[in-house]
Write an enzyme that holds these catalytic residues in place. Structure first.
Site, PDB file in Angstrom:
ATOM      1  N   CYS A 101     -48.528  47.143-109.823  1.00 26.55           N
ATOM      2  CA  CYS A 101     -47.603  48.190-109.420  1.00 26.55           C
ATOM      3  C   CYS A 101     -46.178  47.664-109.515  1.00 26.55           C
ATOM      4  O   CYS A 101     -45.870  46.575-109.068  1.00 26.55           O
ATOM      5  CB  CYS A 101     -47.901  48.627-107.989  1.00 26.55           C
ATOM      6  SG  CYS A 101     -49.598  49.157-107.757  1.00 26.55           S
ATOM      7  N   LEU A 270     -89.459  24.993 -93.878  1.00 26.36           N
ATOM      8  CA  LEU A 270     -89.904  23.716 -93.328  1.00 26.36           C
ATOM      9  C   LEU A 270     -88.693  22.912 -92.869  1.00 26.36           C
ATOM     10  O   LEU A 270     -87.776  22.655 -93.652  1.00 26.36           O
ATOM     11  CB  LEU A 270     -90.685  22.916 -94.372  1.00 26.36           C
ATOM     12  CG  LEU A 270     -91.910  23.596 -94.998  1.00 26.36           C
ATOM     13  CD1 LEU A 270     -92.655  22.604 -95.891  1.00 26.36           C
ATOM     14  CD2 LEU A 270     -92.835  24.158 -93.932  1.00 26.36           C
ATOM     15  N   ALA A 271     -88.677  22.544 -91.593  1.00 29.11           N
ATOM     16  CA  ALA A 271     -87.568  21.765 -91.033  1.00 29.11           C
ATOM     17  C   ALA A 271     -88.119  20.599 -90.231  1.00 29.11           C
ATOM     18  O   ALA A 271     -87.745  20.378 -89.083  1.00 29.11           O
ATOM     19  CB  ALA A 271     -86.680  22.645 -90.158  1.00 29.11           C
ATOM     20  N   GLY A 272     -89.000  19.845 -90.860  1.00 32.52           N
ATOM     21  CA  GLY A 272     -89.623  18.738 -90.144  1.00 32.52           C
ATOM     22  C   GLY A 272     -89.278  17.375 -90.682  1.00 32.52           C
ATOM     23  O   GLY A 272     -89.799  16.362 -90.212  1.00 32.52           O
ATOM     24  N   LYS A 282     -80.265  17.273 -91.837  1.00 32.02           N
ATOM     25  CA  LYS A 282     -79.714  18.019 -92.972  1.00 32.02           C
ATOM     26  C   LYS A 282     -79.611  19.510 -92.682  1.00 32.02           C
ATOM     27  O   LYS A 282     -78.689  20.180 -93.151  1.00 32.02           O
ATOM     28  CB  LYS A 282     -80.590  17.804 -94.211  1.00 32.02           C
ATOM     29  CG  LYS A 282     -80.592  16.389 -94.731  1.00 32.02           C
ATOM     30  CD  LYS A 282     -81.400  16.278 -96.011  1.00 32.02           C
ATOM     31  CE  LYS A 282     -82.884  16.445 -95.765  1.00 32.02           C
ATOM     32  NZ  LYS A 282     -83.678  16.226 -96.997  1.00 32.02           N
ATOM     33  N   ASP A 356     -83.096  22.474 -96.714  1.00 33.68           N
ATOM     34  CA  ASP A 356     -81.902  21.878 -97.319  1.00 33.68           C
ATOM     35  C   ASP A 356     -81.766  22.271 -98.785  1.00 33.68           C
ATOM     36  O   ASP A 356     -81.391  21.466 -99.626  1.00 33.68           O
ATOM     37  CB  ASP A 356     -81.952  20.354 -97.201  1.00 33.68           C
ATOM     38  CG  ASP A 356     -83.158  19.755 -97.913  1.00 33.68           C
ATOM     39  OD1 ASP A 356     -84.114  20.506 -98.194  1.00 33.68           O
ATOM     40  OD2 ASP A 356     -83.140  18.540 -98.193  1.00 33.68           O
TER      41      ASP A 356
END
Length: 466
Positions: A101, A270-272, A282, A356
């Protein structure tokens, strides 16, 4: 932003003229001098001019951080801004009049870097987040409602509005946002940009250099803007009005609506893991305003009706809105996590990912889950081998998994000879994920910092080992 300029006008209404007072947009020329050299005159709205100047210099490629600016001063009374940069500006600049503009301007540097494709696949955005940000933009655009002629733009992270700008020039709104982000230390990589104006190629170029992942407008883009967004990996949305919009490029940047969730499959995270090489958990590492595990959960929650987190430390994830279940075979590795997910899932099949994996692709997951028939395991193969932490498993695998776990075996692939396994070759996902980014995970601080710097991570040969 408020304007003090009022104008007596004649309004034609219901067949006759009548006198009314109307607030009009202020047009403010700002002469910009950089390193004692007259660079340009910016025609803009007269507010927060320091953001405008800094953003203009950033989007033109003259600065990339605040440390590149030694001094920046604005004298509003005389319409002048003086900037001293750490480096020199090129002797020869080729100004280009743009479609902005009031006629915008951009400079062709001697060797201008083309906007590179986004190197990191950012988590996809829900349509609801795009609608919400546009609604926030409209609520803030008070001056546009009062007398028209003002463009506005905003940046959000999918949860909230972070930056807002308005100006008589739509290009200026981009510059203002870039400048304010520079001053406030806000990383624009992976963010959503919404605007009231048309999207043109030079505006896409600015957004691409800032790392914007999605651009949405109430109106249409130009053909060159569409091509540039396609090349840069940016999701481009036009005609965003009411509850509708049109997607011109990279629809994979949007999460599928809830009614299109994958039926009969539970998403399992899976977060083991012990994160020995990282030195810290992580799953809790921050990325683009959220933790790794939040990004993973957000994607799976949009794909599946049920999402389960397998973890032996549920207190770490108390704010994650999904069931947390422990290993049944305590601390026996990822295979035990898959076993627990199968035992606790409400569906006959589960899709398993690790916590992760920041490059997950909803389109790739959908394609794997679309493989039906008698297979008990559907697993993709990449250049690194089989990818068991990006695969589909059926409950009928439980006896075979328990048999190998009871024998002391922990490798995921150890039960495959006892099950019906379908392998998907790399070519099956090549059109969605040609570089195999979906399978990459983050194991070391170096990989994490490379991700934060938006660099491609090296191939991870251990990602397939489980």
């Amino acid at each position: 932003m408020k304007s003090n300029d009022n104008c007596g006008i004649q309004r034609f209404e219901k067949g006759r003229l009548r006198s009314v007072s109307r607030t009009v947009v202020q047009e403010y020329p700002l002469r910009l001098t950089v390193n004692d050299r007259d660079l340009a005159t910016l025609v803009a709205s007269p507010h927060q001019l320091n953001f405008l100047v800094a953003g203009f210099l950033r989007n033109q490629g003259f600065v990339s951080s605040l440390t590149d600016i030694l001094t920046l001063g604005v004298c509003a009374d005389f319409g002048a801004a003086r900037v001293q940069l750490k480096g020199e500006i090129p002797e020869r600049l080729s100004p280009t009049l743009t479609s902005g503009c009031g006629t915008g301007i951009t400079f062709a540097l001697p060797h201008p870097p083309a906007p590179a494709p986004l190197k990191v696949r950012f988590p996809p955005v829900s349509p609801a987040a795009v609608f919400s940000l546009m609604q926030d933009l409209q609520r803030r655009a008070e001056q546009y409602r009062s007398h028209g002629g003002i463009h506005s733009a905003a940046v959000g992270d999918g949860r909230r509005l972070l930056l807002y700008a308005e100006d008589l020039g739509r290009h200026n709104t981009f510059d203002r946002i870039a400048g304010e982000a520079l001053f406030k230390g806000i990383d624009l990589a992976g963010k959503i940009l919404v605007t009231s104006g048309r999207i043109s190629t030079e505006m896409v170029g600015k957004a691409a250099r800032l790392g914007i992942a999605l651009i949405a407008s109430r109106t249409s883009p130009t053909d060159m803007a569409v091509r540039l967004c396609q090349e840069a990996g940016i999701t481009l949305i036009g005609y965003l009005r009411g509850e509708n919009f049109e997607v011109y490029t990279h629809p994979e940047g949007l999460l599928a609506p809830r009614h299109e969730r994958i039926p009969g499959v539970t998403g399992v995270i899976l977060a083991g893991g012990e994160s020995r090489r990282m030195g810290s958990d992580k799953s809790l590492l921050p990325l683009n305003g959220a933790r790794f595990i939040e990004h993973v959960h957000h994607l799976l929650d949009e794909l599946f009706d049920e999402v389960i987190l397998v973890t032996n430390s549920p207190s770490l994830y108390g704010d994650l809105p999904c069931p947390k279940v422990p290993d049944i075979y305590y601390r026996q590795g990822s295979l035990a996590g898959i076993h627990s997910g199968l035992c606790h899932a409400g569906n006959e099949r589960i899709f398993v990912v690790a916590c992760d994996m920041p490059f997950l692709s909803g389109a790739a997951i959908r394609r794997i889950c679309a493989e039906t028939g008698t297979a008990e395991v559907v697993i993709p193969r990449s250049a690194s081998g089989l990818e068991p932490l990006h695969a589909l498993y059926g409950k009928s695998c439980i006896p075979a998994i328990e048999e190998v776990l009871d024998s002391g075996e922990r490798r995921i692939v150890s039960f495959f000879p006892r099950s019906r396994v379908v392998e998907l070759p790399a070519a099956a996902l090549a059109d969605i994920d040609p570089e195999g980014l979906s399978f990459r995970n983050i194991n070391t601080p170096e990989e994490y910092f490379a991700l934060r710097d938006r660099s491609l991570l090296p191939a991870n040969p251990e990602a397939a080992s489980g």
